[in-house]
Motif scaffolding. Structure first.
Motif: not given
Ligand SMILES: Cc1ncc(COP(=O)(O)O)c(C=O)c1O
Length: 515
Positions: A366-393
């Protein structure tokens, strides 16, 4: 050459009933003869699987944890699991931005307009926007997704690869998976036609490979990593390995490379990677690149990470026919979200008809678990320079990285300071793999106890210190050498104490078994 694997297979046959015993009560076992499914009738391939990382030592560690919980007197207060690269189990803090997005995806009621004012007191705007964007694509984390993984997440993974390598990536050739493990299993299953299919695996190797080959009844074709040259690949040895296997009728089809290495912690040089690609091109072998530790790189100036895909691209047209599958994961790096089970594989140069078959195969799950997929998205596309969360990240990732780097050096230094122990430094990954010369008396005592000598050493270590590592024989090793693998994941503020425990145990072990 094949000794290490032959040995592992033999001991796995011995180990299986023992493992079965650990999980069944005696009354269930006494009834087993009346059952259709018994230890004798079940699938032999499953019984042949050995997985040292979660084997005898891990089972014993579990029972010691129970003893501690029941306040039984033991010479330690805590069992320290260094047998598996599981950072958050040893209290590595998750990345805040990742957990903020994940928690909003799990509880979308928080995102409704009437809650916005209150929400903004707890969550940064970029986490809220990311969760909303993800939920537009997945609808709900409780819904099945596309079998290859959510299309927008695969597009983000493609962009991540393009940014890393400077080479285009096709989202249709990227499949999201339940951790790298399930990707490796899928690809090995597809490659294995029958028992004559040969898959080259390193010795020492991460046991996922030997276990999966046992399960699919493929033939392991081992090649040794060169301990005296920082666990480099020796191309002459690899050539000899293929030749020998082919001369015996084995259809050698694929080569597994783990870079950075597990259990060995090396990071391959660009030159070595080129040689491997050239070898696969010449010998018509599919290259399977396990690159789950690609951000665990501790000597970036001397030994940076190079993806196989990038180097393959640089090698030009002549190498266009090389077939490559590379694997990545959310379990490692500074992410460390092992329990969420997320990862992906990218295929380069793989026949489109085969890709269709792989699509069909993963669709059956059927599919890989969706929670894991969301983390893949975040790993591949973390906060970028200029984003509010960037300094903490940046701050969090940097702190984890620097700490791992310090602990890697400390643990190798600790082992190198012990009598009769040598240890290559960890250039990458999460492990050291020291070589231990054991006194003859200890080897004899191990034999008497029916154990591999390094297993015997590790079991005594666990009893004395509560530290659970894995014996080298679980990964394969050169004949008549003994190793262990330990992660350097214990918390930094306790790390000196941890090293001192190991040193004290080693000295006592040597004194006990002095020749
Ligand atoms: C080399 C290697 N590949 C794959 C894996 C499996 O990772 P995952 O948690 O993504 O399945 C591990 C886990 O330790 C590993 O060390």
């Amino acid at each position: 050459m094949l000794n290490a694997i032959a040995l592992a297979t033999k001991s796995s046959l011995r180990a299986s009933p023992h493992h079965a015993k650990a999980f069944f009560s005696s009354s269930t076992r006494s009834l087993a003869r009346n059952k259709v499914l018994t230890i004798e009738s079940m699938n032999d391939a499953v019984k042949n699987v050995e997985y040292a990382v979660r084997g005898e030592l891990a089972l014993k560690a579990e029972s010691l944890r129970v003893d501690l919980a029941q306040k039984k007197p033991l010479p330690f207060k805590r069992v320290i699991g260094c047998n598996i690269g599981n950072p958050q189990q040893l209290y590595q803090k998750p990345i805040t931005f990742f957990r903020q997005v994940v928690s909003l995806c799990e509880n979308p009621d928080l995102l409704v307009p009437k809650n916005r004012e209150a929400l903004l007191k707890l969550y940064p705007m970029d986490a809220i926007l990311r969760a909303e964007m993800l939920l537009r694509d997945v609808i709900s984390v409780g819904a099945y997704s596309h079998s290859k993984g959510v299309p927008s997440i695969r597009r983000n993974v493609a962009k991540f690869i393009e940014k890393r390598d400077g080479v285009p990536a096709n989202p249709e050739h990227i499949f999201l998976t339940q951790g790298a493990s399930s990707g490796v299993q899928t690809i090995l299953q597809v490659i294995t036609k029958n028992h004559h299919t040969g898959i080259m695996i390193p010795i020492p190797q991460y046991p996922l490979y030997s276990a999966t080959l046992s399960l699919f009844d493929a033939t392991p074709v081992p090649y040794y990593l060169d301990e005296s040259h920082q666990w480099a690949l020796n191309m002459d040895d690899m050539e000899a390995s293929v030749k020998e296997a082919r001369s015996k009728g084995t259809d050698v089809r694929a080569l597994c490379i783990i870079n950075p290495g597990n259990p060995t912690g090396q990071c391959l040089s660009e030159e070595n990677i080129r040689q491997v690609i050239d070898f696969c091109h010449r010998e018509r072998i599919i290259l399977l690149a396990d690159e789950v530790y690609q951000t665990n790189i501790y000597q970036p100036d001397r030994k940076p990470f190079h993806s196989f895909k990038k180097i393959l691209h640089q090698m030009g047209e002549e190498y266009k026919d090389v077939e490559l599958v590379s694997f990545h994961s959310i379990s490692k790096g500074m992410v460390g979200e092992c329990g969420r089970r997320g990862g992906y594989f990218e295929m380069v140069g793989i026949d489109e008809d085969v890709i269709d078959q792989i699509y069909k195969l993963v669709s059956a799950n059927l599919c890989p678990n969706v929670q894991g997929q969301i983390l893949v998205d975040l790993m591949a596309n973390p906060p970028q320079e200029g984003d509010e969360s960037y300094p903490q990240y940046q701050e969090e990732v940097g702190a984890i990285y620097e700490s791992l780097k310090r602990r890697a050096v400390k643990l190798a230094t600790c082992f190198n300071g012990m009598e009769g122990v040598t240890c290559n430094e960890a250039e990458g990954a999460m492990y050291v793999f020291p070589k231990i010369s054991l006194p003859q008396k200890a080897i004899e005592a191990a034999k008497k106890a029916g154990k591999e000598p390094d297993n015997f050493y590790c079991l005594e270590m666990l009893d004395a210190t509560g530290v659970c590592v894995v014996n080298g024989s679980g990964f394969g090793q050169a004949p008549n050498t003994w190793h262990l693998r330990s992660t350097f994941l214990p918390e930094e503020h306790l790390f000196d104490e941890f090293c001192a425990k190991l040193e004290k145990f080693h000295a006592q072990f040597l004194a006990k078994y002095k020749d």
